[in-house]
Each structure stands twice: as structure tokens, then as C-alpha cells.
Scaffold this active site. Structure first.
Site, mmCIF file in Angstrom:
data_model
loop_
_atom_site.group_PDB
_atom_site.id
_atom_site.type_symbol
_atom_site.label_atom_id
_atom_site.label_comp_id
_atom_site.label_asym_id
_atom_site.label_seq_id
_atom_site.Cartn_x
_atom_site.Cartn_y
_atom_site.Cartn_z
ATOM 1 N N ASP A 29 18.883 20.965 -53.857
ATOM 2 C CA ASP A 29 17.423 20.542 -54.430
ATOM 3 C C ASP A 29 17.065 21.422 -55.505
ATOM 4 O O ASP A 29 17.360 22.697 -55.567
ATOM 5 C CB ASP A 29 16.423 20.563 -53.114
ATOM 6 C CG ASP A 29 15.371 19.755 -53.426
ATOM 7 O OD1 ASP A 29 14.767 18.895 -52.608
ATOM 8 O OD2 ASP A 29 14.461 19.990 -54.488
ATOM 9 N N PHE A 37 17.238 4.757 -41.860
ATOM 10 C CA PHE A 37 16.078 3.946 -40.954
ATOM 11 C C PHE A 37 15.373 5.099 -39.922
ATOM 12 O O PHE A 37 14.859 4.579 -39.102
ATOM 13 C CB PHE A 37 16.760 3.062 -40.083
ATOM 14 C CG PHE A 37 17.284 1.862 -40.977
ATOM 15 C CD1 PHE A 37 16.318 0.897 -41.536
ATOM 16 C CD2 PHE A 37 18.656 1.697 -41.115
ATOM 17 C CE1 PHE A 37 17.199 -0.128 -42.135
ATOM 18 C CE2 PHE A 37 19.129 0.833 -41.998
ATOM 19 C CZ PHE A 37 18.524 -0.074 -42.575
ATOM 20 N N CYS A 73 6.526 5.744 -47.109
ATOM 21 C CA CYS A 73 7.346 4.538 -47.247
ATOM 22 C C CYS A 73 6.783 3.145 -47.354
ATOM 23 O O CYS A 73 7.132 2.245 -47.880
ATOM 24 C CB CYS A 73 8.476 4.688 -46.468
ATOM 25 S SG CYS A 73 9.483 6.135 -47.020
ATOM 26 N N ALA A 100 13.267 -4.370 -43.616
ATOM 27 C CA ALA A 100 13.073 -3.973 -42.428
ATOM 28 C C ALA A 100 11.504 -3.019 -42.383
ATOM 29 O O ALA A 100 10.464 -3.180 -41.488
ATOM 30 C CB ALA A 100 14.137 -2.454 -41.936
ATOM 31 N N ASN A 101 11.254 -2.380 -43.344
ATOM 32 C CA ASN A 101 10.198 -1.748 -43.570
ATOM 33 C C ASN A 101 8.966 -2.768 -43.878
ATOM 34 O O ASN A 101 7.737 -2.561 -43.206
ATOM 35 C CB ASN A 101 10.074 -0.499 -44.505
ATOM 36 C CG ASN A 101 10.701 0.678 -44.407
ATOM 37 O OD1 ASN A 101 11.100 1.022 -43.234
ATOM 38 N ND2 ASN A 101 10.896 1.439 -45.222
HETATM 39 P P1 NAD Z 1 11.165 13.983 -50.226
HETATM 40 O O1 NAD Z 1 10.190 14.097 -51.432
HETATM 41 O O2 NAD Z 1 10.792 14.647 -49.028
HETATM 42 O O3 NAD Z 1 12.359 14.741 -50.746
HETATM 43 C C1 NAD Z 1 13.071 14.616 -51.934
HETATM 44 C C2 NAD Z 1 13.400 15.699 -52.617
HETATM 45 O O4 NAD Z 1 14.405 15.240 -53.840
HETATM 46 C C3 NAD Z 1 12.541 16.786 -53.017
HETATM 47 O O5 NAD Z 1 12.820 18.049 -52.432
HETATM 48 C C4 NAD Z 1 12.674 16.888 -54.601
HETATM 49 O O6 NAD Z 1 12.588 18.087 -55.123
HETATM 50 C C5 NAD Z 1 14.332 16.384 -54.516
HETATM 51 N N1 NAD Z 1 14.940 16.145 -55.866
HETATM 52 C C6 NAD Z 1 14.382 15.076 -56.515
HETATM 53 N N2 NAD Z 1 15.123 15.054 -57.723
HETATM 54 C C7 NAD Z 1 16.215 15.889 -57.657
HETATM 55 C C8 NAD Z 1 17.394 16.088 -58.744
HETATM 56 N N3 NAD Z 1 17.517 15.414 -59.512
HETATM 57 N N4 NAD Z 1 17.976 17.184 -58.138
HETATM 58 C C9 NAD Z 1 17.714 17.787 -57.029
HETATM 59 N N5 NAD Z 1 16.818 17.559 -56.339
HETATM 60 C C10 NAD Z 1 15.821 16.593 -56.456
HETATM 61 O O7 NAD Z 1 11.450 12.441 -49.804
HETATM 62 P P2 NAD Z 1 11.987 11.802 -48.505
HETATM 63 O O8 NAD Z 1 10.938 11.595 -47.629
HETATM 64 O O9 NAD Z 1 13.213 12.714 -47.945
HETATM 65 O O10 NAD Z 1 12.520 10.566 -48.954
HETATM 66 C C11 NAD Z 1 13.561 10.274 -49.743
HETATM 67 C C12 NAD Z 1 14.187 9.070 -49.991
HETATM 68 O O11 NAD Z 1 14.615 8.399 -48.633
HETATM 69 C C13 NAD Z 1 13.016 8.083 -50.435
HETATM 70 O O12 NAD Z 1 13.501 7.096 -51.220
HETATM 71 C C14 NAD Z 1 12.422 7.492 -49.348
HETATM 72 O O13 NAD Z 1 11.849 5.967 -49.310
HETATM 73 C C15 NAD Z 1 13.693 7.514 -48.300
HETATM 74 N N6 NAD Z 1 13.400 7.141 -46.833
HETATM 75 C C16 NAD Z 1 12.341 8.205 -46.434
HETATM 76 C C17 NAD Z 1 12.151 8.346 -45.097
HETATM 77 C C18 NAD Z 1 11.124 9.238 -44.281
HETATM 78 O O14 NAD Z 1 10.776 9.193 -43.358
HETATM 79 N N7 NAD Z 1 10.604 10.069 -45.235
HETATM 80 C C19 NAD Z 1 12.892 7.183 -44.096
HETATM 81 C C20 NAD Z 1 13.884 6.672 -44.687
HETATM 82 C C21 NAD Z 1 14.002 6.622 -45.861
HETATM 83 C C1 UGA Z 2 9.127 4.227 -41.066
HETATM 84 C C2 UGA Z 2 10.057 3.276 -40.214
HETATM 85 O O1 UGA Z 2 9.766 3.084 -38.907
HETATM 86 C C3 UGA Z 2 11.564 3.982 -40.361
HETATM 87 O O2 UGA Z 2 12.410 3.074 -39.781
HETATM 88 C C4 UGA Z 2 11.803 3.952 -41.737
HETATM 89 O O3 UGA Z 2 13.133 4.731 -42.075
HETATM 90 C C5 UGA Z 2 10.886 4.953 -42.676
HETATM 91 O O4 UGA Z 2 9.571 4.354 -42.469
HETATM 92 C C6 UGA Z 2 10.972 5.161 -44.042
HETATM 93 O O5 UGA Z 2 11.553 4.206 -44.639
HETATM 94 O O6 UGA Z 2 10.282 5.825 -44.609
HETATM 95 P P1 UGA Z 2 7.773 6.159 -40.453
HETATM 96 O O7 UGA Z 2 7.051 5.963 -41.507
HETATM 97 O O8 UGA Z 2 8.479 7.628 -40.434
HETATM 98 O O9 UGA Z 2 9.107 5.299 -40.354
HETATM 99 O O10 UGA Z 2 6.958 6.218 -39.038
HETATM 100 P P2 UGA Z 2 6.517 5.059 -38.307
HETATM 101 O O11 UGA Z 2 6.837 5.116 -36.758
HETATM 102 O O12 UGA Z 2 7.116 3.732 -38.583
HETATM 103 O O13 UGA Z 2 5.070 4.776 -38.278
HETATM 104 C C7 UGA Z 2 4.548 4.422 -39.827
HETATM 105 C C8 UGA Z 2 3.012 4.291 -39.489
HETATM 106 O O14 UGA Z 2 2.546 3.069 -38.609
HETATM 107 C C9 UGA Z 2 2.296 5.316 -38.926
HETATM 108 O O15 UGA Z 2 1.180 5.884 -39.642
HETATM 109 C C10 UGA Z 2 2.047 5.132 -37.706
HETATM 110 O O16 UGA Z 2 0.979 5.925 -36.911
HETATM 111 C C11 UGA Z 2 1.688 3.483 -37.544
HETATM 112 N N1 UGA Z 2 2.087 2.673 -36.439
HETATM 113 C C12 UGA Z 2 3.350 2.713 -36.059
HETATM 114 C C13 UGA Z 2 0.994 2.131 -35.678
HETATM 115 O O17 UGA Z 2 -0.183 2.127 -36.254
HETATM 116 N N2 UGA Z 2 1.127 1.199 -34.827
HETATM 117 C C14 UGA Z 2 2.624 1.302 -34.242
HETATM 118 O O18 UGA Z 2 2.796 0.641 -33.173
HETATM 119 C C15 UGA Z 2 3.573 2.010 -34.621
#
Ligand code: NAD
Ligand code: UGA
Length: 480
Positions: free
Chosen positions: A38, A173, A283, A230-231
Site C-alpha cells: 500500500d 463477496f 459499497c 449481487a450488491n
Molecule cells: P480500502 O479503502 O479499505 O483500501 C484500499 C487501499 O488501497 C487503501 O489503503 C489505499 O491506500 C490503497 N491504494 C489505492 N491506490 C493505491 C496504489 N496505486 N498503490 C498502492 N496502494 C493504493 O478499500 P476496501 O474496502 O478494501 O475496498 C477495495 C475494493 O474492494 C473496492 O473496489 C470495494 O468496492 C471492493 N470491495 C470491498 C468490500 C468491503 O467489504 N470493504 C467487499 C468486497 C469488495
Molecule cells: C456487502 C455484501 O454483503 C458483501 O457480499 C459484499 O462483498 C460487500 O458488501 C461489498 O461489496 O463491499 P457489507 O457491506 O460488508 O457487505 O455488509 P452487509 O452485511 O451486506 O451489510 C450492509 C448493510 O446492510 C449494513 O449497514 C447492515 O446493517 C445492513 N443490513 C444487512 C440490514 O439492515 N439488514 C439486513 O438484513 C442485512
């Protein structure tokens, strides 16, 4: 082409996805060296911290894995370019927020960090490298990545013909709060791509812990779109159930009973039917708005409008909750103390991105309330950033009332009963287990009367509160 043996993996982005995903991969693949990189040095230092409570992300079970594999085959480094140069496979796991300006502002996802990664890879890769899109991306982003890689390397590869790339889509996911379990036992792993040997290499890695029947192969565009879809479907369920919760309150029905009744239909299923304060998280909103943008871009305004409705309902629902609190407290919360229980967007995470608590607290502060905010994992600096307002540490409500202050204030409370002490209302916004064990007899003695308990997560047993003489309201309950 023969499958490439993967010995070194580099992940770009040490966030909520990069960190946990690579930790689980390292755990199951002892022969692969995994380095999470990072450009944020502070984040990397936190990942390397000896004190495991300082890891930048709180996820149940994560600290144990980091502790066991860090320094063996799991590494955290800010040397992004060096690690790209030795990697056989690179996961791009950087943030893809909604664009704030330019074409598509407010809807389209900003892929500038993904593009930056593609350029870093193009400039530093030394051999054949498989690029894996882990970030959630607009459909056809793989094409952008390929274009950058091809044009930037055409000159280089004339000198070194072994440089070439395959691009795969492998969306994540996981849900926060259950990330480790989700990663260890995924419902499915999705791999989209064109080159069979590259897909085979990634399949081989996952096969170390995921049954082959759960590894789905698709074309690359289906994989990218499946993640957004899915989201969108999950968020749509929450807006649907929250909309019906409002109708329950108006008609005398009970949302928990309605959820149980419809969830027993195997075609509907029982998961994701809990009414709450509105979906948060980094997300759902971002990905639906991205889908809306894509639909508009491809000339499908009716489809765009359908999905945008899911986000609009969520805004409306969050407004509805703060307005309801004000209404119940005799139309004004100015100078009243409200204990906010929970600031994270869901339980078991320290993530506050898009948390319903932010919008609801801001609205109450705007109305002049004094908030004592408690959360087991979110700290006061994060809350100050989210509310865009400094904490007022020394809180004296009587003094504020005497001064007839109209201004809202907040302070962080690290103890539940301290937060509730002398409050006019308690508002439960996150379903932390700590809030299910509150002693309501004790609470009834320390609150200012008349006092209200608002439960937006249905985690409190109504009988236990009502018998103490406290007023009780819960979401979607027609008997409120
Ligand atoms: P995050 O902001 O927590 O982390 C991303 C990291 O990437 C940061 O620490 C940033 O400093 C780093 N970064 C950005 N550009 C960079 C570069 N050029 N070189 C090195 N480091 C760099 O984000 P996240 O929550 O981990 O999400 C990442 C991706 O995954 C997003 O596209 C999100 O939609 C997807 N996603 C997130 C979740 C989740 O639960 N948070 C679940 C599924 C998918
Ligand atoms: C969600 C999806 O569930 C993941 O599959 C996906 O990978 C992720 O987004 C992503 O792409 O970032 P997340 O946002 O971490 O995961 O958490 P969830 O459990 O989905 O909850 C999302 C929001 O919905 C929360 O605020 C939660 O409190 C709310 N929620 C969830 C409800 O209000 N009711 C429910 O029955 C479930």
C-alpha cells in the site's frame, strides 16, 4: 499455454479487502509468498504492528491469522513497485469510490487508482504476470487495464519478450464483520477471464481450501457485472424490508413477523430481511449508483430509475428515523441528551463508511441535540471526521441549557451506562451484542424522565424495557 506456477503474489491495496483476503490466502497456501502493499505507509506500519490491537482493521479472527503467518509467508510492505517486479500474480484491491467531479460525478465509480495500479504494473513487471481485479469495477474495466498494459509494455517487451499479461476478474463477496468466515467458506468464488491457463492458475490457488464445485468460471464481463448485481440485489432487499417496516408501523403489523412469514418461502429465503436504520457500508450505495450510471450510459433509463429507487428509499428511511425521534421527544431535541449506541455501519467492524449513524447523528445535531456516542470499536477521532465536527469533551447539559444554547454537540463515551446517564433518550443504531445485555432497571433509574428507548435493530426485548416504565419504540412495530 502451460499453467504458470505461482510462487509470489503481490496485492496492491492493504484495506478491508486486501488485508483479510491475502491473510486467508497465505494461511492456505504455505508455498506462496504473499505481500500486501500500500502506498499509505501509516497503514502498512499498523499492519506490521506488534500490538495486534493496532491492526488497521478489526475483523473477528483476523489478528490470529496475521499473528501466525506474518513474517513467514504473509508480508506487509509499502514498496509497491519492488513487489510488483517479483510477483507472478498481482491482485488489485484498491478503492473505487464514486466520482465526485467530471463526467458521471455522483454516480460513476472512479477508477483512477485502478488505472494507476495498471501503470505501476506495466512499468515494473519483469515476466509474464497475471493481474487479478479484486476491486469492484464497472463492467469492461478489464479492457482499460489491458489497454494500459499493452501500450505501456509494447516497447519494453521488444527488449524482453517474456513480459506479457493476463487479466482476470475475481470479485470479492466478503461481508465486513464476518470477513474471515466468508473467505474461509465462500458460497462461491467467481473467476472471469479469457485465457484458460491463467484461470487455471487462480483456480489452483483457491482449490487449496475451496471445493472445486464452488469455483465458477465466466466470461470477464459477466464476472464484473455479477459483482455489481449481487450488491444491488442485497441492498434492494434491505430497502424493500425497510419500506414495509414503515407500513407495519402505520397498520399495526410487525416487521419481524412479516419477515419470518415471507422468509419461510424458499423462493424468497430468510436472509437479509432484517429491517434496520438503512444500509451503510462502503459499497452498496457506490455499487448501485455505478450500476445506475452504466444503465444510463447504455441507454436504459427505466432500468437506471428502478435501481436508483433503492438508494432513494434508503435516504428517506434514515431521515424518517431522526424525524421520528424528534417527534417523540415533543417536537424538539434542542438541549436534550441522546445516547447513541453504535456508530459502525454494522456490528463486528470498526468501519463507519456510509453508516446510517452518520446521517442520523448529523440530523439530530442540526436539531440542537447533545449526543453521547458509544461504540465498542470506533474511536472518537473517526466520529469527529465523519460528523465533520469536533468533540465537546466536557459536557454539562445543565450549563448548556442555562446558556440556552441552540447548537448541537457531541462527546464520545466509552461506557454504556455513562453514555445513558441523565439522557432523555437512547437510540440503538448498531446491533453490537453489548447492547443486548443492558440492564434496563438500572437504566430507568439513571435517565431523565420522561425517557425514551429507540431500537432500530430489534435487538432489545420490549418486555424488559416496558416493565421499567421507560417508553419504548422499535422499528417496524405497529404497536409502538
Ligand atoms: P480500502 O479503502 O479499505 O483500501 C484500499 C487501499 O488501497 C487503501 O489503503 C489505499 O491506500 C490503497 N491504494 C489505492 N491506490 C493505491 C496504489 N496505486 N498503490 C498502492 N496502494 C493504493 O478499500 P476496501 O474496502 O478494501 O475496498 C477495495 C475494493 O474492494 C473496492 O473496489 C470495494 O468496492 C471492493 N470491495 C470491498 C468490500 C468491503 O467489504 N470493504 C467487499 C468486497 C469488495
Ligand atoms: C456487502 C455484501 O454483503 C458483501 O457480499 C459484499 O462483498 C460487500 O458488501 C461489498 O461489496 O463491499 P457489507 O457491506 O460488508 O457487505 O455488509 P452487509 O452485511 O451486506 O451489510 C450492509 C448493510 O446492510 C449494513 O449497514 C447492515 O446493517 C445492513 N443490513 C444487512 C440490514 O439492515 N439488514 C439486513 O438484513 C442485512
Amino acid at each position: 499455454m502451460q499453467n504458470k506456477e505461482i510462487k509470489n503474489i503481490c496485492c496492491i491495496g492493504a484495506g478491508y479487502v486486501g488485508g483479510p483476503t491475502m491473510a486467508v490466502l497465505a494461511k492456505h497456501c504455505p508455498n506462496i509468498q504473499v505481500t500486501v502493499t500500500d502506498h499509505n505507509l501509516e497503514r502498512i506500519n499498523d499492519w506490521n504492528s506488534i500490538d495486534l490491537s493496532k491492526l488497521p482493521i478489526y475483523e473477528p479472527g483476523l489478528d490470529e491469522i496475521v499473528n501466525k503467518y506474518r513474517g513467514k509467508n504473509l508480508h506487509f510492505s509499502s514498496e509497491v513497485e519492488k513487489n510488483i517486479s517479483i510477483a507472478d500474480m498481482i491482485f488489485i484491491s484498491v478503492n473505487t469510490p464514486t466520482k465526485t467531479k467530471g463526467v458521471g460525478a455522483g454516480k460513476a465509480s472512479d477508477i483512477k487508482w485502478v488505472e494507476a495500479c495498471a501503470r505501476q504494473v506495466a512499468n515494473n513487471a519483469k515476466n509474464h504476470t497475471i493481474i487479478v481485479e479484486k476491486s469492484t469495477l464497472p463492467v469492461r474495466t478489464a479492457e482499460v487495464i489491458k489497454n494500459i498494459l499493452e501500450s505501456a509494455t509494447s516497447m519494453k517487451s521488444q527488449k524482453n519478450p517474456s513480459i506479457s499479461f493476463d487479466v482476470l476478474s475475481n470479485p470479492e463477496f466478503l461481508s465486513e464483520g464476518s470477513a474471515i468466515q466468508d473467505l474461509m467458506h465462500p458460497d462461491r468464488v467467481l473467476i472471469g477471464g479469457e485465457e484458460e491457463s491463467a484461470i487455471d492458475s487462480l483456480t489452483e490457488i483457491y482449490s487449496n481450501w475451496v471445493p472445486k464445485s464452488k469455483i465458477l468460471r465466466t466470461n470477464i464481463w459477466s464476472s464484473e457485472l455479477a459483482k455489481l448485481t449481487a450488491n444491488a440485489f442485497l441492498a434492494q432487499r434491505i430497502s424493500s424490508i425497510n419500506s414495509i417496516a414503515a407500513l407495519c408501523e402505520a397498520t399495526g403489523a410487525d416487521i419481524r413477523e412479516v419477515s419470518r412469514a415471507i422468509g419461510s418461502d424458499s423462493r424468497i429465503g430468510s436472509k437479509f430481511l432484517d429491517a434496520g436504520p438503512g444500509f451503510g457500508g462502503s459499497c452498496f450505495k457506490k455499487d448501485i449508483l455505478n450500476l445506475v450510471y452504466l444503465c444510463e450510459y447504455f441507454g436504459l433509463p427505466e432500468v437506471a430509475e428502478f435501481w436508483e429507487g433503492v438508494v432513494k428509499l434508503n435516504y428517506w428511511h434514515q431521515d424518517r428515523i431522526s424525524q421520528l425521534v424528534v417527534k417523540k421527544l415533543f417536537g424538539t431535541v434542542t438541549g436534550k441528551k441522546i445516547s447513541i449506541l453504535g456508530f459502525a455501519f454494522k456490528a463486528n467492524t470498526n468501519d463507519t463508511r456510509e453508516s446510517a449513524s452518520i446521517k442520523i447523528c448529523k440530523d439530530l445535531l442540526e436539531e440542537g441535540a447533545i449526543l453521547s456516542i458509544h461504540d465498542p470499536k470506533v474511536d472518537s477521532d473517526q466520529i469527529a471526521k465523519d460528523l465533520k465536527m469536533k468533540e465537546k469533551k466536557s459536557f454539562k447539559r445543565d450549563k448548556l441549557i442555562k446558556e440556552n444554547t441552540q447548537e448541537g454537540n457531541w462527546y464520545f463515551s466509552d461506557e454504556i451506562y455513562e453514555s445513558i446517564n441523565n439522557a432523555d433518550a437512547v437510540l440503538v443504531l448498531t446491533e453490537w451484542v453489548d447492547y443486548t445485555n443492558i440492564n434496563w432497571d438500572k437504566v430507568s433509574k439513571i435517565m431523565r424522565k420522561p425517557s425514551w428507548i429507540f431500537d432500530t435493530r430489534s435487538i432489545i426485548e420490549p418486555g424488559k424495557v416496558i416493565k421499567t416504565g421507560l417508553n419504548f419504540w422499535r422499528l417496524g412495530d405497529g404497536l409502538n
